[in-house]
Scaffold this motif. Structure first.
Motif, PDB file in Angstrom:
ATOM      1  N   SER B 143       0.827  -1.201   0.000  1.00 29.51           N
ATOM      2  CA  SER B 143       0.000   0.000   0.000  1.00 29.51           C
ATOM      3  C   SER B 143       0.870   1.262   0.000  1.00 29.51           C
ATOM      4  O   SER B 143       1.862   1.341   0.723  1.00 29.51           O
ATOM      5  N   ASP B 144       0.495   2.238  -0.834  1.00 26.78           N
ATOM      6  CA  ASP B 144       1.185   3.537  -0.954  1.00 26.78           C
ATOM      7  C   ASP B 144       2.613   3.424  -1.497  1.00 26.78           C
ATOM      8  O   ASP B 144       3.395   4.366  -1.361  1.00 26.78           O
ATOM      9  N   ASN B 169      -3.638   2.072  -2.352  1.00 27.80           N
ATOM     10  CA  ASN B 169      -3.171   3.183  -3.177  1.00 27.80           C
ATOM     11  C   ASN B 169      -1.763   2.880  -3.645  1.00 27.80           C
ATOM     12  O   ASN B 169      -1.025   2.168  -2.974  1.00 27.80           O
TER      13      ASN B 169
END
Lengths: 375, 337
Positions: B143-144, B169
């Protein structure tokens, strides 16, 4: 009367040397590098740029470069520079492609014969130009095809899909050059002809080929053409590329030559007529020698761009010099951070040598043929 | 009107080549004396020039296996390197007899292009590579993350889909060229590098310090790569398909290049049928009955081909989709009987 003036010295004083700031290295530098403030700034900037780049470049190309290695392991070290060992190891492939090693003498022999004939043709002082011209333009292609392809005279056949590397680059470039110059001259004359049929056929040919990019021509030849041919008739892939490149180059050459024809004053044509020469004789003896001389830079320019354009054939799956370099950049045992870069540097160096050679020869030829029309 | 004429002409040309393709490919190949095989110009492990300037790779060995089955000579094959744009035209125009060029088997290709896929030589799929010191063990922990991707490829779309479906994301760092992507990842401009797992393994070797990077176990797309032939020649289709199956069948029963001769005396009926000691299975595909014996004798079984070509580029087979079904993989051959 004559003794009105008395001289102390009986001979001239020796001239003093110019001040040290005007001669030698210092003088040259003052004159050329530090003559005024903008010039000084530019000099310092350029010097800083050299200091900034040259050591890095030197370290990459020579200092930290790996010249001898069994495989890619030394090149994988974090501080290693260019991996020349990889280029050395793959050198045969870059030159001959898939051509079998036991048959290397065949391309070598063709290359030596071609180089000898070219040297003879390009060296203005040597005699018997006619013989070597026939040998080069008629004999050599036949000789090259028989020897490279084999299959006769007891030579094992080496099919064209095994041709590659610099050998293929040179084949494509020389066929393009040898075909395009005479055909280009014919088309240029055709375009200026007063016969409508000849004129419009020439215009149509030139404009058609000049209007399409070479990549499109190669794609048409390799992707579309097979669809239109009856099943079973496959035209050799290299032959297709050769024809495409040669016709494309012919259109460009025709326009370069036409430029030379148009630069000639009308008086030259009229003078040729007045001498009673027919069309072909006036072209051969009067017009073309002058016209071609005017456009030597343009012709060589086309040759050089053709030589570099040959690398486009790698997009239709042919292994020219650049194609072989790209193909081996994926070789696992030589995998290293600078493997691909080193390969490309090598390819760039080879291209540069050939193109620079052509360019120098053209300058030499221009000077030699310069008959003083320029002031 | 003009358009119509062009369409008709194109259609006529295509149908001409299609009807011509109905011709007996096996007969043509036997008359020529060699197999013409389309391969990738340079894909390590699959088809690339090796250190002796010979073609090598799993796709190349498949063609050698076909040549061995037909001619009893693995060298009776000529390789045509094809770009991804040329490959289908080359096959449908008859320039090549079989296309063995890291081509993903998809429905649209199988149905629209007039070609038929005959097997899956390699199950590929998109994967992720991360530096080990990132401390990540699964793609679900990404994530990210900043992800290095090559622009305009299905890779980009697959990554977007994957992160969206898992509600994560990510920051795509996009480049035009695979080499640039690798360079950027190596320089630490992103945390993750994603592409097909076969390429991932090969590119890992070109990093400054390969050992400090690892490939995550998740595979997020299906890329079955396999050979294909022209549609409409069922005999040729069967040959291509059963050459592939014979490679698997041989591995399953332990028939290798080294022991194939002694295996001729095997008691196992499956082995006897495979090697042509029993039955007349070769006749059914227009070849001699020892067709599979020839293949194994010259090229080895699937496992040997894989070991020779794909293992060196760093893709382990054990436990992967490319393992035999008996060991939990997907490589499965219908029985020869």
């Amino acid at each position: 009367m004559s003794n009105k003036f008395a001289y102390v010295r009986t001979e001239m004083a020796q001239a003093m040397p110019p001040p040290v700031t005007q001669t030698g290295v210092v003088g040259w530098m003052r004159k050329n590098l530090f003559s005024d403030i903008p010039n000084t700034i530019m000099t310092l900037l350029a010097f800083a740029f050299l200091v900034w780049t040259v050591p890095t470049l030197y370290n990459f190309l020579i200092g930290n470069a790996i010249f001898v290695a069994e495989d890619g392991t030394p090149c994988r070290a974090p501080e290693a520079g260019a991996c020349w060992a990889y280029v050395i190891d793959r050198f045969d492939f870059y030159i001959y492609g898939f051509y079998p090693e036991s048959e290397y003498w065949r391309p070598n022999l063709v290359f030596v014969v071609a180089a000898a004939l070219i040297t003879h043709l390009l060296w203005p002082e040597l005699p018997f130009k006619g013989i070597s011209a026939i040998a080069f333009f008629v004999g050599l292609p036949i000789f090259a095809v028989i020897l490279l392809n084999g299959g006769s005279f007891g030579l094992p056949q080496v099919t064209t899909e095994k041709w590659g590397g610099l050998m293929l680059t040179l084949i494509i470039a020389s066929v393009g050059i040898v075909v395009s110059l005479p055909l280009g001259v014919v088309l240029a004359l055709g375009r200026r002809s007063h016969m409508p049929f000849v004129k419009y056929v020439s215009i149509a040919f030139i404009e058609l080929w000049r209007a399409v990019p070479l990549i499109t021509v190669l794609f048409m030849a390799s992707v579309m053409l097979p669809l239109f041919l009856p099943e079973g008739t496959t035209i050799d892939k290299i032959l297709r590329a050769l024809v495409g490149v040669a016709l494309f180059q012919t259109a460009y050459m025709a326009e370069v030559v036409r430029g030379g024809l148009q630069a000639l004053p009308k008086g030259q044509y009229e003078a040729a007529h007045a001498l009673g020469l027919n069309y072909f004789k006036s072209m051969y003896f009067i017009i073309l020698p002058q016209a071609l001389k005017h456009v030597i830079p343009g012709i060589v320019n086309s040759f050089i761009s053709l030589f570099k354009d040959t690398s486009l054939v790698s997009i239709v799956g042919l292994f020219d010099l650049l194609g072989t370099v790209q193909a081996t950049s994926a070789l696992v045992e030589w995998k290293a951070p600078h493997q691909a870069t080193t390969g490309y540097l090598f390819a760039a160096a080879v291209f540069w040598i050939f193109c620079f050679g052509m360019s120098r020869y053209s300058i030499y030829m221009e000077r030699r043929l310069d008959t003083g029309h320029k002031e | 009107m003009n358009k119509k004429i062009v369409t008709i002409a194109l259609g006529a040309a295509l149908s001409l080549s299609a009807s011509a393709a109905m011709a007996d490919t096996l007969e043509d190949v036997q008359a020529k004396g060699y197999l013409q095989c389309g391969v990738a110009p340079s894909t390590p492990g699959f088809a690339s020039p090796d250190e002796n300037n010979n073609w090598s790779g799993i796709d190349v060995d498949y063609c050698r296996a076909m040549a061995a089955a037909i001619f009893d000579d693995p060298e009776a094959v000529r390789f045509t390197p094809l770009t991804s744009k040329e490959r289908f035209t080359a096959l449908s125009s008859g320039e090549i007899d079989v296309l063995s060029r890291t081509t993903t088997w998809t429905m649209s290709r199988d149905t629209n292009l007039g070609i038929s896929f005959t097997g899956v030589m390699f199950y590929d799929g998109q994967g992720f590579m991360v530096p080990k010191d990132l401390g990540v063990n699964s793609a679900l922990e990404l994530s990210d993350a900043a992800v290095c991707i090559e622009a305009g490829t299905t890779t980009e779309l697959n990554a977007a889909d994957y992160f969206a479906t898992n509600g994560m994301n990510y920051n795509p760092v996009v480049f035009e060229d695979q080499d640039e992507v690798v360079k950027a990842y190596d320089d630490g401009r992103c945390d993750v590098f994603t592409t097909d797992s076969s390429a991932l393994a090969a590119e890992r070797l070109s990093l400054a310090d390969p050992d400090s990077h690892k490939i995550l176990p998740e595979i997020i797309s299906k890329e079955p790569l396999g050979p294909s032939v022209r549609q409409g020649d069922d005999l040729w289709f069967n040959i291509s398909r059963w050459v592939y199956f014979a490679l698997l069948e041989a591995e399953e029963y332990g028939v290798t290049q080294a022991n194939v001769d002694e295996m001729l005396g095997s008691e196992n009926p499956s082995v006897r049928r495979l090697l042509g000691v029993e039955g007349e299975f070769g006749k059914a595909i227009g070849l001699s009955d020892d067709w599979a014996y020839r293949i194994i004798k010259h090229t080895g079984n699937y496992g040997e081909i894989y070991e020779r070509n794909v293992t060196p580029i760093g893709i382990d087979r054990a436990g992967s989709l490319n393992d035999l079904w008996t060991r939990g993989g997907l490589q499965y051959s219908p029985p020869i009987r």
